[in-house]
Scaffold this motif. Structure first.
Motif, PDB file in Angstrom:
ATOM      1  N   GLY A 151      11.794 -11.093   1.642  1.00 55.08           N
ATOM      2  CA  GLY A 151      12.755 -10.062   1.257  1.00 55.08           C
ATOM      3  C   GLY A 151      12.494  -8.741   1.957  1.00 55.08           C
ATOM      4  N   VAL A 152      13.521  -8.167   2.551  1.00 58.93           N
ATOM      5  CA  VAL A 152      13.386  -6.927   3.320  1.00 58.93           C
ATOM      6  C   VAL A 152      12.742  -5.823   2.477  1.00 58.93           C
ATOM      7  CG1 VAL A 152      14.660  -5.099   4.531  1.00 58.93           C
ATOM      8  CG2 VAL A 152      15.342  -7.495   4.817  1.00 58.93           C
ATOM      9  N   GLU A 153      13.303  -5.560   1.322  1.00 57.95           N
ATOM     10  CA  GLU A 153      12.793  -4.467   0.481  1.00 57.95           C
ATOM     11  C   GLU A 153      11.407  -4.774  -0.066  1.00 57.95           C
ATOM     12  OE1 GLU A 153      13.074  -0.730  -0.337  1.00 57.95           O
ATOM     13  OE2 GLU A 153      14.814  -1.725   0.530  1.00 57.95           O
ATOM     14  N   PHE A 154      11.173  -6.032  -0.460  1.00 59.08           N
ATOM     15  CA  PHE A 154       9.858  -6.423  -0.982  1.00 59.08           C
ATOM     16  C   PHE A 154       8.779  -6.330   0.101  1.00 59.08           C
ATOM     17  CE2 PHE A 154      12.869  -8.653  -3.767  1.00 59.08           C
ATOM     18  CZ  PHE A 154      12.440  -8.189  -5.003  1.00 59.08           C
ATOM     19  N   PHE A 155       9.121  -6.702   1.327  1.00 61.04           N
ATOM     20  CA  PHE A 155       8.206  -6.586   2.475  1.00 61.04           C
ATOM     21  C   PHE A 155       7.782  -5.128   2.638  1.00 61.04           C
ATOM     22  CE2 PHE A 155       7.694  -6.135   7.183  1.00 61.04           C
ATOM     23  CZ  PHE A 155       6.791  -7.150   7.452  1.00 61.04           C
ATOM     24  N   TYR A 156       8.759  -4.236   2.619  1.00 58.35           N
ATOM     25  CA  TYR A 156       8.490  -2.801   2.745  1.00 58.35           C
ATOM     26  C   TYR A 156       7.581  -2.314   1.613  1.00 58.35           C
ATOM     27  CZ  TYR A 156       9.341   2.221   2.596  1.00 58.35           C
ATOM     28  OH  TYR A 156       9.182   3.579   2.552  1.00 58.35           O
ATOM     29  N   ARG A 157       7.947  -2.649   0.387  1.00 58.59           N
ATOM     30  CA  ARG A 157       7.163  -2.182  -0.765  1.00 58.59           C
ATOM     31  C   ARG A 157       5.732  -2.704  -0.728  1.00 58.59           C
ATOM     32  NH1 ARG A 157      11.142  -3.764  -5.267  1.00 58.59           N
ATOM     33  NH2 ARG A 157      12.988  -2.906  -4.316  1.00 58.59           N
ATOM     34  N   PHE A 158       5.553  -3.959  -0.320  1.00 54.80           N
ATOM     35  CA  PHE A 158       4.193  -4.494  -0.239  1.00 54.80           C
ATOM     36  C   PHE A 158       3.372  -3.714   0.794  1.00 54.80           C
ATOM     37  CE2 PHE A 158       0.942  -6.950   1.838  1.00 54.80           C
ATOM     38  CZ  PHE A 158       0.114  -7.227   0.754  1.00 54.80           C
ATOM     39  N   LEU A 159       3.914  -3.577   1.998  1.00 55.83           N
ATOM     40  CA  LEU A 159       3.154  -2.903   3.056  1.00 55.83           C
ATOM     41  C   LEU A 159       2.839  -1.454   2.709  1.00 55.83           C
ATOM     42  CD1 LEU A 159       4.846  -4.350   6.254  1.00 55.83           C
ATOM     43  CD2 LEU A 159       2.535  -4.825   5.397  1.00 55.83           C
ATOM     44  N   MET A 160       3.793  -0.754   2.118  1.00 54.04           N
ATOM     45  CA  MET A 160       3.567   0.645   1.732  1.00 54.04           C
ATOM     46  C   MET A 160       2.582   0.728   0.562  1.00 54.04           C
ATOM     47  SD  MET A 160       5.296   2.510   3.807  1.00 54.04           S
ATOM     48  CE  MET A 160       4.931   1.251   4.998  1.00 54.04           C
ATOM     49  N   GLY A 161       2.756  -0.124  -0.431  1.00 54.92           N
ATOM     50  CA  GLY A 161       1.871  -0.118  -1.594  1.00 54.92           C
ATOM     51  C   GLY A 161       0.475  -0.600  -1.277  1.00 54.92           C
ATOM     52  N   ASN A 162       0.367  -1.512  -0.337  1.00 55.20           N
ATOM     53  CA  ASN A 162      -0.941  -2.069  -0.015  1.00 55.20           C
ATOM     54  C   ASN A 162      -1.802  -1.077   0.766  1.00 55.20           C
ATOM     55  OD1 ASN A 162      -2.602  -4.300  -0.514  1.00 55.20           O
ATOM     56  ND2 ASN A 162      -2.416  -4.976   1.598  1.00 55.20           N
ATOM     57  N   GLU A 163      -1.188  -0.019   1.268  1.00 60.21           N
ATOM     58  CA  GLU A 163      -1.990   1.008   1.930  1.00 60.21           C
ATOM     59  C   GLU A 163      -3.016   1.569   0.948  1.00 60.21           C
ATOM     60  OE1 GLU A 163      -1.637   5.125   4.489  1.00 60.21           O
ATOM     61  OE2 GLU A 163       0.137   4.385   3.453  1.00 60.21           O
ATOM     62  N   SER A 164      -2.638   1.627  -0.333  1.00 63.62           N
ATOM     63  CA  SER A 164      -3.565   2.130  -1.348  1.00 63.62           C
ATOM     64  C   SER A 164      -4.204   0.997  -2.152  1.00 63.62           C
ATOM     65  CB  SER A 164      -2.839   3.098  -2.282  1.00 63.62           C
ATOM     66  OG  SER A 164      -1.759   2.457  -2.907  1.00 63.62           O
ATOM     67  N   GLY A 165      -3.950  -0.246  -1.758  1.00 57.42           N
ATOM     68  CA  GLY A 165      -4.638  -1.384  -2.367  1.00 57.42           C
ATOM     69  C   GLY A 165      -3.942  -2.006  -3.558  1.00 57.42           C
ATOM     70  N   ILE A 166      -2.658  -2.316  -3.442  1.00 55.04           N
ATOM     71  CA  ILE A 166      -1.909  -2.974  -4.520  1.00 55.04           C
ATOM     72  C   ILE A 166      -2.559  -4.326  -4.845  1.00 55.04           C
ATOM     73  CG2 ILE A 166      -0.248  -4.188  -3.033  1.00 55.04           C
ATOM     74  CD1 ILE A 166       1.907  -3.447  -5.047  1.00 55.04           C
ATOM     75  N   GLY A 167      -2.543  -4.704  -6.103  1.00 52.69           N
ATOM     76  CA  GLY A 167      -3.129  -5.990  -6.487  1.00 52.69           C
ATOM     77  C   GLY A 167      -4.580  -6.062  -6.059  1.00 52.69           C
ATOM     78  N   THR A 168      -4.922  -7.079  -5.310  1.00 52.79           N
ATOM     79  CA  THR A 168      -6.295  -7.216  -4.833  1.00 52.79           C
ATOM     80  C   THR A 168      -6.538  -6.357  -3.601  1.00 52.79           C
ATOM     81  OG1 THR A 168      -5.776  -9.030  -3.330  1.00 52.79           O
ATOM     82  CG2 THR A 168      -6.376  -9.619  -5.596  1.00 52.79           C
TER      83      THR A 168
END
Length: 166
Positions: free
Chosen positions: A73-90
Protein backbone atom coordinates in the motif's frame (compact mmCIF):
# COMPACT_ATOMS: atom_id res chain seq x y z
CA UNK A 1 19.89 -3.47 17.01
CA UNK A 2 22.54 -2.63 14.41
CA UNK A 3 22.11 -0.08 11.65
CA UNK A 4 23.20 -1.43 8.28
CA UNK A 5 23.89 0.43 5.07
CA UNK A 6 21.33 0.37 2.28
CA UNK A 7 22.82 -1.20 -0.84
CA UNK A 8 21.47 1.18 -3.47
CA UNK A 9 23.19 -0.62 -6.35
CA UNK A 10 21.45 -3.89 -5.43
CA UNK A 11 18.06 -2.15 -5.30
CA UNK A 12 18.62 -0.67 -8.75
CA UNK A 13 19.94 -3.97 -10.16
CA UNK A 14 16.77 -5.67 -8.90
CA UNK A 15 14.64 -2.97 -10.51
CA UNK A 16 16.43 -3.42 -13.83
CA UNK A 17 16.02 -7.20 -13.74
CA UNK A 18 12.30 -7.21 -12.89
CA UNK A 19 10.94 -3.92 -14.31
CA UNK A 20 9.26 -5.59 -17.29
CA UNK A 21 8.40 -8.94 -15.73
CA UNK A 22 7.31 -10.35 -12.37
CA UNK A 23 9.39 -12.22 -9.82
CA UNK A 24 7.48 -15.48 -9.20
CA UNK A 25 8.42 -15.30 -5.49
CA UNK A 26 5.88 -12.49 -5.08
CA UNK A 27 2.22 -12.20 -5.99
CA UNK A 28 1.43 -9.89 -8.92
CA UNK A 29 -0.99 -7.21 -7.66
CA UNK A 30 -1.71 -5.69 -11.09
CA UNK A 31 -5.36 -6.76 -10.89
CA UNK A 32 -5.73 -5.92 -7.18
CA UNK A 33 -5.12 -2.18 -7.29
CA UNK A 34 -1.67 -2.18 -8.85
CA UNK A 35 1.77 -3.68 -8.35
CA UNK A 36 3.83 -0.49 -7.94
CA UNK A 37 4.40 -0.54 -4.18
CA UNK A 38 4.87 -4.32 -4.16
CA UNK A 39 7.66 -3.78 -6.72
CA UNK A 40 9.05 -0.84 -4.71
CA UNK A 41 9.15 -3.06 -1.61
CA UNK A 42 10.93 -5.81 -3.52
CA UNK A 43 13.56 -3.31 -4.68
CA UNK A 44 13.93 -1.95 -1.15
CA UNK A 45 14.29 -5.47 0.26
CA UNK A 46 16.96 -6.26 -2.36
CA UNK A 47 18.92 -3.32 -0.96
CA UNK A 48 18.48 -3.95 2.76
CA UNK A 49 17.74 -7.69 3.15
CA UNK A 50 15.74 -7.23 6.36
CA UNK A 51 12.00 -7.12 7.01
CA UNK A 52 9.97 -5.99 10.02
CA UNK A 53 7.48 -8.64 11.15
CA UNK A 54 5.60 -6.44 13.64
CA UNK A 55 1.91 -7.35 13.33
CA UNK A 56 -0.17 -4.62 11.65
CA UNK A 57 2.62 -2.02 11.65
CA UNK A 58 5.52 -3.90 10.05
CA UNK A 59 6.88 -4.25 6.54
CA UNK A 60 7.14 -7.83 5.29
CA UNK A 61 6.00 -10.34 2.69
CA UNK A 62 5.73 -14.10 3.09
CA UNK A 63 2.71 -14.87 0.89
CA UNK A 64 -0.31 -13.12 -0.56
CA UNK A 65 -2.24 -13.77 2.67
CA UNK A 66 0.72 -13.21 5.02
CA UNK A 67 2.10 -9.75 4.34
CA UNK A 68 2.03 -6.31 5.86
CA UNK A 69 -0.11 -3.55 4.39
CA UNK A 70 3.08 -1.50 4.12
CA UNK A 71 4.49 -3.98 1.60
CA UNK A 72 1.85 -3.17 -1.02
CA UNK A 73 0.00 0.00 0.00
CA UNK A 74 1.34 3.40 -1.05
CA UNK A 75 0.30 5.23 2.12
CA UNK A 76 1.24 2.34 4.43
CA UNK A 77 4.70 2.11 2.78
CA UNK A 78 5.22 5.82 3.47
CA UNK A 79 4.02 5.60 7.07
CA UNK A 80 6.23 2.60 7.81
CA UNK A 81 9.38 4.20 6.41
CA UNK A 82 8.74 7.53 8.14
CA UNK A 83 7.72 5.91 11.44
CA UNK A 84 10.56 3.43 11.40
CA UNK A 85 13.06 6.27 11.43
CA UNK A 86 12.26 6.48 15.14
CA UNK A 87 11.88 2.71 15.57
CA UNK A 88 8.21 1.75 15.10
CA UNK A 89 7.39 -1.70 16.47
CA UNK A 90 10.65 -3.60 16.79
CA UNK A 91 12.43 -0.98 14.68
CA UNK A 92 13.81 -3.66 12.34
CA UNK A 93 13.88 -2.96 8.63
CA UNK A 94 14.49 0.07 6.46
CA UNK A 95 13.83 3.66 7.46
CA UNK A 96 13.72 6.92 5.54
CA UNK A 97 13.18 10.63 5.69
CA UNK A 98 11.26 12.87 3.36
CA UNK A 99 13.55 15.14 1.32
CA UNK A 100 13.42 17.56 -1.57
CA UNK A 101 13.80 16.21 -5.08
CA UNK A 102 17.39 17.54 -5.25
CA UNK A 103 18.43 15.19 -2.40
CA UNK A 104 17.29 11.98 -4.12
CA UNK A 105 19.81 9.23 -4.85
CA UNK A 106 19.48 6.02 -6.80
CA UNK A 107 17.50 3.47 -4.82
CA UNK A 108 15.30 6.14 -3.24
CA UNK A 109 11.56 6.34 -3.88
CA UNK A 110 9.13 8.97 -5.05
CA UNK A 111 5.40 8.93 -4.50
CA UNK A 112 3.03 10.65 -6.90
CA UNK A 113 -0.19 12.20 -5.67
CA UNK A 114 -3.25 14.23 -6.49
CA UNK A 115 -3.93 17.78 -5.29
CA UNK A 116 -6.17 16.26 -2.59
CA UNK A 117 -3.12 14.64 -1.00
CA UNK A 118 -4.05 11.14 -2.16
CA UNK A 119 -0.79 9.43 -3.16
CA UNK A 120 -1.20 6.59 -5.65
CA UNK A 121 2.14 5.51 -7.17
CA UNK A 122 5.59 4.51 -5.83
CA UNK A 123 8.41 4.38 -8.41
CA UNK A 124 12.05 3.72 -7.49
CA UNK A 125 14.81 6.09 -8.63
CA UNK A 126 17.25 4.25 -10.91
CA UNK A 127 19.28 7.13 -12.37
CA UNK A 128 19.37 10.76 -13.42
CA UNK A 129 19.50 12.61 -16.71
CA UNK A 130 20.30 16.30 -16.56
CA UNK A 131 19.19 16.43 -12.94
CA UNK A 132 15.86 14.74 -13.71
CA UNK A 133 15.25 11.51 -11.78
CA UNK A 134 14.75 8.40 -13.90
CA UNK A 135 12.49 5.79 -12.36
CA UNK A 136 11.39 2.17 -12.60
CA UNK A 137 7.87 1.01 -11.77
CA UNK A 138 5.29 -1.71 -12.08
CA UNK A 139 1.60 -1.60 -12.98
CA UNK A 140 2.59 0.60 -15.93
CA UNK A 141 5.96 -1.05 -16.35
CA UNK A 142 8.92 1.27 -16.81
CA UNK A 143 12.66 1.44 -16.40
CA UNK A 144 14.65 4.64 -16.88
CA UNK A 145 11.48 6.69 -17.40
CA UNK A 146 11.87 10.40 -16.69
CA UNK A 147 9.91 11.39 -13.62
CA UNK A 148 8.94 14.56 -15.47
CA UNK A 149 6.98 12.43 -17.99
CA UNK A 150 4.42 11.48 -15.33
CA UNK A 151 1.34 13.59 -14.64
CA UNK A 152 0.91 14.34 -10.94
CA UNK A 153 0.02 17.26 -8.72
CA UNK A 154 1.98 16.31 -5.59
CA UNK A 155 5.31 14.61 -5.08
CA UNK A 156 7.03 13.29 -2.00
CA UNK A 157 10.57 11.99 -2.05
CA UNK A 158 11.70 9.22 0.31
CA UNK A 159 15.43 9.02 0.98
CA UNK A 160 16.41 5.66 2.46
CA UNK A 161 18.78 6.19 5.38
CA UNK A 162 19.56 2.55 6.13
CA UNK A 163 18.01 -0.41 7.93
CA UNK A 164 18.05 -1.92 11.39
CA UNK A 165 18.95 -5.55 11.83
CA UNK A 166 19.18 -7.66 14.98
Amino acid sequence: MNIIAYDRASAVAYAQKWAFSRNPDYYNFDLLGGDCTNFASQCLFAGCKVMNFTPDLGWYYRTLSDRAAAWTGVEFFYRFLMGNESGIGTGAGPFAKEVGIEALEIGDFVQLGRETGDFYHTPVVVGFRGGTPLVAAHTYDAYGRALSSYRFQKLRCLHILGARKE
